[in-house]
Design a protein around this motif. Structure first.
Motif, PDB file in Angstrom:
ATOM      1  N   UNK A  39       9.763  -7.383   7.181  1.00 20.93           N
ATOM      2  CA  UNK A  39      10.944  -7.401   6.329  1.00 20.93           C
ATOM      3  C   UNK A  39      11.407  -8.837   6.126  1.00 20.93           C
ATOM      4  N   UNK A  40      12.083  -9.055   5.016  1.00 19.93           N
ATOM      5  CA  UNK A  40      12.597 -10.376   4.675  1.00 19.93           C
ATOM      6  C   UNK A  40      13.985 -10.533   5.289  1.00 19.93           C
ATOM      7  N   UNK A  41      14.221 -11.682   5.942  1.00 22.36           N
ATOM      8  CA  UNK A  41      15.542 -11.929   6.526  1.00 22.36           C
ATOM      9  C   UNK A  41      16.348 -12.928   5.710  1.00 22.36           C
ATOM     10  N   UNK A  42      15.683 -13.682   4.871  1.00 22.64           N
ATOM     11  CA  UNK A  42      16.334 -14.628   3.959  1.00 22.64           C
ATOM     12  C   UNK A  42      15.268 -15.060   2.964  1.00 22.64           C
ATOM     13  N   UNK A  43      15.699 -15.701   1.897  1.00 30.89           N
ATOM     14  CA  UNK A  43      14.716 -16.181   0.933  1.00 30.89           C
ATOM     15  C   UNK A  43      13.779 -17.165   1.626  1.00 30.89           C
ATOM     16  N   UNK A  44      12.482 -16.892   1.527  1.00 29.03           N
ATOM     17  CA  UNK A  44      11.486 -17.755   2.147  1.00 29.03           C
ATOM     18  C   UNK A  44      11.245 -17.486   3.617  1.00 29.03           C
ATOM     19  N   UNK A 134      -3.666 -12.234  19.215  1.00 30.39           N
ATOM     20  CA  UNK A 134      -3.720 -10.889  19.814  1.00 30.39           C
ATOM     21  C   UNK A 134      -4.872 -10.752  20.809  1.00 30.39           C
ATOM     22  N   UNK A 135      -5.230 -11.846  21.456  1.00 29.60           N
ATOM     23  CA  UNK A 135      -6.252 -11.804  22.495  1.00 29.60           C
ATOM     24  C   UNK A 135      -5.538 -11.525  23.817  1.00 29.60           C
ATOM     25  N   UNK A 136      -5.965 -10.481  24.480  1.00 28.07           N
ATOM     26  CA  UNK A 136      -5.343 -10.157  25.754  1.00 28.07           C
ATOM     27  C   UNK A 136      -5.704  -8.757  26.196  1.00 28.07           C
ATOM     28  N   UNK A 137      -5.118  -8.365  27.310  1.00 25.67           N
ATOM     29  CA  UNK A 137      -5.372  -7.041  27.872  1.00 25.67           C
ATOM     30  C   UNK A 137      -4.094  -6.231  27.818  1.00 25.67           C
ATOM     31  N   UNK A 138      -4.235  -4.950  27.562  1.00 24.84           N
ATOM     32  CA  UNK A 138      -3.069  -4.074  27.522  1.00 24.84           C
ATOM     33  C   UNK A 138      -2.296  -4.230  26.222  1.00 24.84           C
ATOM     34  N   UNK A 139      -1.099  -3.653  26.224  1.00 28.51           N
ATOM     35  CA  UNK A 139      -0.248  -3.700  25.033  1.00 28.51           C
ATOM     36  C   UNK A 139       0.421  -5.066  24.902  1.00 28.51           C
ATOM     37  N   UNK A 140       0.376  -5.598  23.693  1.00 29.35           N
ATOM     38  CA  UNK A 140       1.041  -6.852  23.364  1.00 29.35           C
ATOM     39  C   UNK A 140       2.109  -6.563  22.313  1.00 29.35           C
ATOM     40  N   UNK A 141       3.159  -7.342  22.345  1.00 28.60           N
ATOM     41  CA  UNK A 141       4.175  -7.264  21.295  1.00 28.60           C
ATOM     42  C   UNK A 141       4.570  -8.673  20.937  1.00 28.60           C
ATOM     43  N   UNK A 142       4.702  -8.893  19.622  1.00 25.14           N
ATOM     44  CA  UNK A 142       5.005 -10.237  19.156  1.00 25.14           C
ATOM     45  C   UNK A 142       5.798 -10.170  17.866  1.00 25.14           C
ATOM     46  N   UNK A 143       6.368 -11.281  17.522  1.00 23.83           N
ATOM     47  CA  UNK A 143       7.013 -11.457  16.227  1.00 23.83           C
ATOM     48  C   UNK A 143       6.337 -12.649  15.547  1.00 23.83           C
ATOM     49  N   UNK A 144       6.026 -12.479  14.275  1.00 21.08           N
ATOM     50  CA  UNK A 144       5.547 -13.580  13.445  1.00 21.08           C
ATOM     51  C   UNK A 144       6.599 -13.790  12.369  1.00 21.08           C
ATOM     52  N   UNK A 145       7.112 -15.001  12.283  1.00 21.95           N
ATOM     53  CA  UNK A 145       8.019 -15.346  11.199  1.00 21.95           C
ATOM     54  C   UNK A 145       7.251 -16.227  10.233  1.00 21.95           C
ATOM     55  N   UNK A 146       7.174 -15.772   8.991  1.00 23.45           N
ATOM     56  CA  UNK A 146       6.520 -16.520   7.919  1.00 23.45           C
ATOM     57  C   UNK A 146       7.581 -17.375   7.238  1.00 23.45           C
ATOM     58  N   UNK A 147       7.396 -18.684   7.308  1.00 27.47           N
ATOM     59  CA  UNK A 147       8.324 -19.627   6.702  1.00 27.47           C
ATOM     60  C   UNK A 147       7.644 -20.230   5.465  1.00 27.47           C
ATOM     61  N   UNK A 148       8.163 -19.899   4.292  1.00 21.95           N
ATOM     62  CA  UNK A 148       7.596 -20.393   3.040  1.00 21.95           C
ATOM     63  C   UNK A 148       7.758 -21.914   2.976  1.00 21.95           C
ATOM     64  N   UNK A 149       6.677 -22.584   2.625  1.00 19.45           N
ATOM     65  CA  UNK A 149       6.710 -24.053   2.533  1.00 19.45           C
ATOM     66  C   UNK A 149       7.468 -24.471   1.287  1.00 19.45           C
TER      67      UNK A 149
END
Length: 149
Positions: A39-44, A134-149
């Motif tokens: 989801x988008x949190x702000x423009x860009x 996503x290299x690892x063992x078991x369940x992983x959880x992460x957040x990726x924030x895409x910042x528009x250049x």
């Protein structure tokens, strides 16, 4: 590439106009309880929450990638999570064409190194950073924030 802990995130707010908004979002939300999705949190600024089973190095580097139009801020919430990395200038073996729609370019090259993020650590990956995650063992959880250049 930058690697640090979330408690130091404010140090990087001046690197891009949207970094402060991104790090404010992280400090103002209960990250571990965010539902998977994008989801988008702000423009860009786009947030992607990912939960999934960790994978092997060999499987992960099939998606060895970089971006032309976005900076990734990748935060480990449940891990540890290992990443593969190589500077883009050293990648010589493209894997297909650049997808403008998805802003992704893949490579067949082998990583120069691997690094591990513990829970509460993040990596800022610029367009010059080819990476696989996503290299690892078991369940992983992460957040990726895409910042528009």
């Amino acid at each position: 590439m930058i690697i640090d802990v979330l408690s130091n995130a404010g140090k990087y707010s001046g690197l891009h106009p949207n970094f402060k908004k991104a790090f404010d979002y992280l400090s103002q939300n209960d990250l571990i309880n965010l539902e998977d999705g994008a989801f988008e949190i702000a423009e860009g600024l786009k947030v992607i929450v990912i939960s999934g089973e960790g994978t092997t190095r060999e499987e992960s580097i099939k998606g060895f990638e970089c971006h032309d139009q976005n900076i990734d801020i990748q935060i480990s919430l449940k891990g540890p999570e290992t990443f593969a990395w190589k500077p883009r200038e050293k990648c010589v073996s493209p894997n297909g064409e650049y997808s403008e729609e998805r802003d992704v370019r893949f490579f067949h090259d082998k990583p120069d190194m691997y690094f591990e993020l513990q829970e509460g650590q993040f990596a800022i990956l610029f367009p010059t950073d080819v990476h696989a995650a996503m290299i690892g063992e078991g369940m992983l959880k992460k957040i990726v924030i895409k910042v528009k250049i």
